[in-house]
Write an enzyme that holds these catalytic residues in place. Structure first.
Site, PDB file in Angstrom:
ATOM      1  N   ARG A   1      32.298  39.808  35.818  1.00 55.31           N
ATOM      2  CA  ARG A   1      32.605  38.791  34.885  1.00 55.31           C
ATOM      3  C   ARG A   1      34.063  38.261  35.283  1.00 55.31           C
ATOM      4  O   ARG A   1      33.869  37.009  35.827  1.00 55.31           O
ATOM      5  CB  ARG A   1      33.053  39.536  33.457  1.00 55.31           C
ATOM      6  CG  ARG A   1      33.179  38.555  32.375  1.00 55.31           C
ATOM      7  CD  ARG A   1      34.633  37.907  32.347  1.00 55.31           C
ATOM      8  NE  ARG A   1      35.491  38.965  32.125  1.00 55.31           N
ATOM      9  CZ  ARG A   1      37.009  38.774  32.355  1.00 55.31           C
ATOM     10  NH1 ARG A   1      37.364  37.493  32.401  1.00 55.31           N
ATOM     11  NH2 ARG A   1      37.977  39.702  32.142  1.00 55.31           N
ATOM     12  N   ASP A   2      35.265  38.998  35.470  1.00 57.36           N
ATOM     13  CA  ASP A   2      36.221  38.299  36.144  1.00 57.36           C
ATOM     14  C   ASP A   2      36.271  38.060  37.646  1.00 57.36           C
ATOM     15  O   ASP A   2      36.699  36.934  37.844  1.00 57.36           O
ATOM     16  CB  ASP A   2      37.465  39.381  35.997  1.00 57.36           C
ATOM     17  CG  ASP A   2      38.855  38.860  36.360  1.00 57.36           C
ATOM     18  OD1 ASP A   2      38.947  37.432  36.342  1.00 57.36           O
ATOM     19  OD2 ASP A   2      39.655  39.681  36.295  1.00 57.36           O
TER      20      ASP A   2
ATOM     21  N   HIS B   1      45.442  46.391  35.109  1.00 56.09           N
ATOM     22  CA  HIS B   1      44.662  45.613  35.772  1.00 56.09           C
ATOM     23  C   HIS B   1      45.570  44.834  36.670  1.00 56.09           C
ATOM     24  O   HIS B   1      46.301  43.991  36.278  1.00 56.09           O
ATOM     25  CB  HIS B   1      44.171  44.623  34.663  1.00 56.09           C
ATOM     26  CG  HIS B   1      43.091  43.571  35.143  1.00 56.09           C
ATOM     27  ND1 HIS B   1      42.061  43.465  34.955  1.00 56.09           N
ATOM     28  CD2 HIS B   1      43.324  42.548  36.190  1.00 56.09           C
ATOM     29  CE1 HIS B   1      41.230  42.435  35.384  1.00 56.09           C
ATOM     30  NE2 HIS B   1      42.225  41.880  36.434  1.00 56.09           N
TER      31      HIS B   1
ATOM     32  N   HIS C   1      46.568  42.737  40.232  1.00 59.97           N
ATOM     33  CA  HIS C   1      46.139  41.726  41.406  1.00 59.97           C
ATOM     34  C   HIS C   1      46.957  42.118  42.622  1.00 59.97           C
ATOM     35  O   HIS C   1      47.980  42.583  42.533  1.00 59.97           O
ATOM     36  CB  HIS C   1      46.350  40.269  40.959  1.00 59.97           C
ATOM     37  CG  HIS C   1      45.325  40.083  39.997  1.00 59.97           C
ATOM     38  ND1 HIS C   1      44.916  38.659  39.950  1.00 59.97           N
ATOM     39  CD2 HIS C   1      44.493  40.517  39.036  1.00 59.97           C
ATOM     40  CE1 HIS C   1      44.080  38.572  38.904  1.00 59.97           C
ATOM     41  NE2 HIS C   1      43.812  39.814  38.399  1.00 59.97           N
TER      42      HIS C   1
ATOM     43  N   CYS D   1      42.310  34.158  38.926  1.00 61.90           N
ATOM     44  CA  CYS D   1      42.512  33.689  37.590  1.00 61.90           C
ATOM     45  C   CYS D   1      42.277  32.391  37.595  1.00 61.90           C
ATOM     46  O   CYS D   1      43.412  31.589  38.258  1.00 61.90           O
ATOM     47  CB  CYS D   1      43.783  34.147  36.688  1.00 61.90           C
ATOM     48  SG  CYS D   1      44.084  33.357  35.109  1.00 61.90           S
TER      49      CYS D   1
ATOM     50  N   ASN E   1      41.560  40.422  42.616  1.00 59.86           N
ATOM     51  CA  ASN E   1      41.736  41.810  41.815  1.00 59.86           C
ATOM     52  C   ASN E   1      41.675  42.782  42.990  1.00 59.86           C
ATOM     53  O   ASN E   1      41.288  42.752  43.930  1.00 59.86           O
ATOM     54  CB  ASN E   1      40.731  41.860  40.832  1.00 59.86           C
ATOM     55  CG  ASN E   1      40.486  40.912  39.720  1.00 59.86           C
ATOM     56  OD1 ASN E   1      41.538  41.259  38.990  1.00 59.86           O
ATOM     57  ND2 ASN E   1      39.441  40.369  39.581  1.00 59.86           N
TER      58      ASN E   1
END
Length: 327
Positions: free
Chosen positions: A27-28, A220, A222, A253, A262
């Site tokens: 997804r991300d 989460h 990065h 993002c 990520n």
């Protein structure tokens, strides 16, 4: 000694015995691609991730195609993966309509996406922080009525590209609001990758003081400044046992141009394996999956572990060893 015997396991004190990886690559990771990945490729990606041992794989987002066209196939994708045994498949929903679409397909885990800063709330949600929280209340309530598990993503927890440093108390306030409205779990996002270990531990301690338990928190990170693993270790030392990561380091993002990829799931698994922390993940299968997806995307994986364990890396290492022996 072969690479399969590495890293050597050397546990460190004060760390959890097991970590649950919340895989966000499907997804991300894919939502930031310039071109949409075919639905059948996404489905195969999720199945391969599951076969590698990941038990939480974020599948897609039920957002309007205008905003994230790469995930416009949510209705077509979810039925192809929802019956994978033993795997949770959370989906992101932006509003009541998104929740309705997700529940209609049988989703049992949903996520909402909030911001700790006004600038990012405006850029990403076109609302103030207060307005976005008010909009999420009926979404979370509706999900709970259907006995769905709810995750609250909280972005810009450590820094904002427009506002700079984000006060810890500001993050805690929004996190507390998400928790109060019914979110079972919070994911603290370092959206532009500026966190450092002391900052991580201070925020976690403040959240605990305000009644948010550690077992309800995920992290989460990065890797913009190469700090994702060090920040993860700081979170583990505090007792966090849920870590978000993306297979192959996919993603970023789309609303924050300074955000890079990520934390790569393979890099995380390598570190955890060396610390003797269980994940249930087969690193070989996972790296194979990331190389397979990189082939579909037409570029190499940014994950250092994927590159190090690739057949090309093995061939280069053998060639170097042969050259050393000849000298």
């Amino acid at each position: 000694m072969t690479a399969a015997a590495l890293p050597m396991v050397v546990p460190a004190q004060g760390l959890p015995a097991r970590v649950r990886i919340h895989e966000v690559g499907a997804r991300d990771g894919l939502q930031n691609e310039k071109r949409a990945v075919p639905t059948e490729v996404k489905a195969e990606f999720i199945h391969r991730l599951a076969r590698s041992g990941l038990t939480t794989i974020e599948a897609t987002s039920f957002v309007h195609p205008k905003w994230v066209p790469q995930l416009a196939d949510a209705e077509g994708l979810f039925p192809l993966v929802q019956d994978i045994e033993g795997v949770h498949l959370p989906v992101l929903v932006p509003n009541a309509r998104g929740l309705e679409r997700a529940l209609a397909l049988g989703a049992t885990r949903i996520a909402v996406f909030a911001s700790a800063t006004e600038s990012f709330a405006k850029a990403n949600l076109n609302r103030t922080v207060a307005e976005s929280l008010a909009a999420f209340e009926p979404v979370v309530a509706g999900a709970k009525e259907h006995r769905a598990h709810v995750r609250g993503y909280l972005s810009m927890c450590f820094g904002d590209p427009w506002e700079g440093p984000v006060p810890v108390h500001q993050v805690v306030s929004v996190a507390r609001a998400l928790r109060d409205m019914g979110c079972d779990e919070l994911s603290l996002g370092d959206t532009i990758g500026v966190a450092t270990p002391g900052h991580v531990q201070t925020l976690l301690a403040e959240l605990n003081e305000e009644g948010v338990p550690t077992d309800a928190i995920g992290v989460h990170f990065h890797d913009t400044y190469g700090q994702a693993l060090s920040n993860t270790l700081a979170a583990l030392q505090h007792g966090v046992t849920t870590v978000d990561a993306s297979a192959g380091g996919l993603g970023g993002c789309p609303y924050a141009k300074s955000a890079t990829g990520n934390l790569a799931t393979e890099d995380l698994v390598w570190m955890l394996r060396g610390l003797g922390i269980e994940t249930g993940v087969d690193l070989g299968r996972l790296t194979d999956t990331s190389r397979w997806m990189a082939g579909h995307l037409g570029r190499p994986s940014p994950s250092r572990t994927v590159r190090a364990l690739s057949p090309e890396a093995d061939a280069d290492a053998n060639a170097d060893a042969d050259a050393d022996q000849e000298q």
